[in-house]
Design a protein around this motif. Structure first.
Motif, PDB file in Angstrom:
ATOM      1  N   ILE A 111       0.982  -1.241  -0.116  1.00 24.41           N
ATOM      2  CA  ILE A 111      -0.041   0.013   0.243  1.00 24.41           C
ATOM      3  C   ILE A 111       1.104   1.299  -0.014  1.00 24.41           C
ATOM      4  CG2 ILE A 111      -1.634   1.396   1.079  1.00 24.41           C
ATOM      5  CD1 ILE A 111      -2.676  -1.204   2.696  1.00 24.41           C
ATOM      6  N   VAL A 112       0.665   2.073  -0.934  1.00 24.58           N
ATOM      7  CA  VAL A 112       1.717   3.159  -1.047  1.00 24.58           C
ATOM      8  C   VAL A 112       0.731   4.432  -0.793  1.00 24.58           C
ATOM      9  CG1 VAL A 112       3.482   4.459  -2.440  1.00 24.58           C
ATOM     10  CG2 VAL A 112       2.997   2.197  -2.757  1.00 24.58           C
ATOM     11  N   LEU A 113       1.288   5.177   0.243  1.00 23.38           N
ATOM     12  CA  LEU A 113       0.535   6.520   0.650  1.00 23.38           C
ATOM     13  C   LEU A 113       1.120   7.587  -0.252  1.00 23.38           C
ATOM     14  CD1 LEU A 113      -0.149   5.977   4.482  1.00 23.38           C
ATOM     15  CD2 LEU A 113      -1.659   5.410   2.467  1.00 23.38           C
ATOM     16  N   CYS A 114       0.334   8.302  -0.969  1.00 22.22           N
ATOM     17  CA  CYS A 114       0.739   9.840  -1.314  1.00 22.22           C
ATOM     18  C   CYS A 114       0.021  10.878  -1.011  1.00 22.22           C
ATOM     19  CB  CYS A 114       0.961   9.635  -2.843  1.00 22.22           C
ATOM     20  SG  CYS A 114      -0.773   9.782  -3.810  1.00 22.22           S
ATOM     21  N   LEU A 123      -2.044  18.516  -6.714  1.00 19.23           N
ATOM     22  CA  LEU A 123      -3.309  17.837  -6.633  1.00 19.23           C
ATOM     23  C   LEU A 123      -3.817  16.862  -7.642  1.00 19.23           C
ATOM     24  CD1 LEU A 123      -5.040  17.236  -3.978  1.00 19.23           C
ATOM     25  CD2 LEU A 123      -6.618  19.181  -4.579  1.00 19.23           C
ATOM     26  N   PRO A 124      -3.827  17.529  -8.998  1.00 21.64           N
ATOM     27  CA  PRO A 124      -4.318  16.974 -10.102  1.00 21.64           C
ATOM     28  C   PRO A 124      -3.317  15.723 -10.255  1.00 21.64           C
ATOM     29  CG  PRO A 124      -4.130  19.229 -10.694  1.00 21.64           C
ATOM     30  CD  PRO A 124      -3.674  19.062  -9.272  1.00 21.64           C
ATOM     31  N   LEU A 125      -2.190  15.894  -9.965  1.00 12.64           N
ATOM     32  CA  LEU A 125      -1.294  14.799 -10.434  1.00 12.64           C
ATOM     33  C   LEU A 125      -1.375  13.557  -9.335  1.00 12.64           C
ATOM     34  CD1 LEU A 125       2.028  16.980 -10.817  1.00 12.64           C
ATOM     35  CD2 LEU A 125       0.478  16.083 -12.727  1.00 12.64           C
ATOM     36  N   TYR A 126      -1.608  14.015  -8.003  1.00 11.12           N
ATOM     37  CA  TYR A 126      -1.992  12.990  -6.973  1.00 11.12           C
ATOM     38  C   TYR A 126      -3.145  12.097  -7.314  1.00 11.12           C
ATOM     39  CZ  TYR A 126       1.254  15.651  -3.716  1.00 11.12           C
ATOM     40  OH  TYR A 126       2.385  16.282  -3.226  1.00 11.12           O
ATOM     41  N   ASN A 127      -4.283  12.951  -7.917  1.00  6.78           N
ATOM     42  CA  ASN A 127      -5.656  12.299  -7.865  1.00  6.78           C
ATOM     43  C   ASN A 127      -5.495  11.547  -9.176  1.00  6.78           C
ATOM     44  OD1 ASN A 127      -8.062  12.795  -6.475  1.00  6.78           O
ATOM     45  ND2 ASN A 127      -6.993  15.296  -6.696  1.00  6.78           N
ATOM     46  N   SER A 128      -4.591  11.787 -10.391  1.00  9.69           N
ATOM     47  CA  SER A 128      -4.679  10.821 -11.257  1.00  9.69           C
ATOM     48  C   SER A 128      -3.591   9.572 -11.168  1.00  9.69           C
ATOM     49  CB  SER A 128      -4.148  11.394 -12.477  1.00  9.69           C
ATOM     50  OG  SER A 128      -2.929  11.782 -12.626  1.00  9.69           O
ATOM     51  N   ALA A 129      -2.818   9.614 -10.231  1.00 10.00           N
ATOM     52  CA  ALA A 129      -1.867   8.401  -9.708  1.00 10.00           C
ATOM     53  C   ALA A 129      -2.641   7.672  -8.953  1.00 10.00           C
ATOM     54  CB  ALA A 129      -0.753   9.157  -9.048  1.00 10.00           C
ATOM     55  N   ALA A 130      -3.618   8.122  -8.192  1.00 12.85           N
ATOM     56  CA  ALA A 130      -4.250   7.314  -7.053  1.00 12.85           C
ATOM     57  C   ALA A 130      -5.092   6.187  -7.442  1.00 12.85           C
ATOM     58  CB  ALA A 130      -4.739   8.354  -6.037  1.00 12.85           C
ATOM     59  N   ASP A 131      -5.185   5.053  -6.924  1.00 12.57           N
ATOM     60  CA  ASP A 131      -6.326   4.303  -7.044  1.00 12.57           C
ATOM     61  C   ASP A 131      -7.347   4.510  -6.217  1.00 12.57           C
ATOM     62  OD1 ASP A 131      -4.693   2.361  -8.829  1.00 12.57           O
ATOM     63  OD2 ASP A 131      -3.471   2.050  -7.088  1.00 12.57           O
ATOM     64  N   ILE A 132      -6.975   5.084  -4.914  1.00 11.12           N
ATOM     65  CA  ILE A 132      -8.344   5.526  -3.689  1.00 11.12           C
ATOM     66  C   ILE A 132      -7.816   6.831  -3.304  1.00 11.12           C
ATOM     67  CG2 ILE A 132      -8.852   4.754  -1.586  1.00 11.12           C
ATOM     68  CD1 ILE A 132      -8.126   1.762  -2.299  1.00 11.12           C
TER      69      ILE A 132
END
Ligand code: S3P
Length: 170
Positions: free
Chosen positions: A4-7, A137-146
């Motif tokens: 599990i990787v937290l960003c 923020l948009p970059l984190y959102n597009s990287a995240a599965d959740i």
């Protein structure tokens, strides 16, 4: 067991929440910045001073590669790691990437007295935080599965992370 990787942004709680997720899910906790510090025997601030931000980003990328080859981890990434495609590509599709989403004003408050993060040691700190936050923020959102709200206590947030990770695997 996959990782599990937290960003998320500096101060969103990746390390404190991550420790709780690890404890409650039977995984081992790794803080990416500490991993780099141990490997290089240097503080992050010294790495920035000696090799510049780009030197640090290369070390961070190697850390991503090495950690993605391990399993059963909860990884608290550095706040910049998931703004680079090369790091997202390392984890995407293999491990579960979780964004801890915390509003800008809360982040500003939490980082008010920070004396360690090299990017924030400047008089126009709040302006830098705002600009970086809006860009990232948009970059984190597009990287995240959740995406999980990080506004609650670390323990509550950790349970929310574990439940969400379990439910996308069903
Ligand atoms: C950074 C965040 C820091 C650390 C470095 C750069 C960033 O980690 O990797 O100072 O670019 O946002 P935290 O998010 O744990 O503070």
């Amino acid at each position: 067991m996959d990782n599990i990787v937290l960003c998320g942004f500096m101060g969103c709680g990746k390390s404190t929440v991550g420790r709780n997720v690890a404890r409650k899910s039977g995984r081992k906790f790794i803080d990416m910045d500490l991993y780099i510090e141990k490997k290089t025997n240097m503080k992050i601030s010294e790495i920035f001073e000696k090799y510049g931000e780009s030197g640090f980003r290369d070390m961070e990328h190697y850390a991503c590669i090495e950690l993605s080859q391990m399993s059963g981890l909860v990884i608290a990434s550095g706040g910049g790691a998931f703004t680079f495609k090369r790091n997202i590509d390392v984890f995407k599709g293999k491990d579960t990437i979780v964004l801890l989403d915390v509003p800008l004003e809360t982040i500003k408050m939490r980082l008010k007295n920070d004396k360690h993060r090299p990017l924030l040691q400047r008089p126009d700190k709040n302006k830098v935080i705002k600009e970086l936050y809006q860009k990232r923020l948009p970059l984190y959102n597009s990287a995240a599965d959740i995406v999980i709200s990080g506004k609650n206590t670390p323990l509550k947030t950790a349970y929310a992370v574990i439940n969400a990770v379990n439910s996308i695997k069903k």
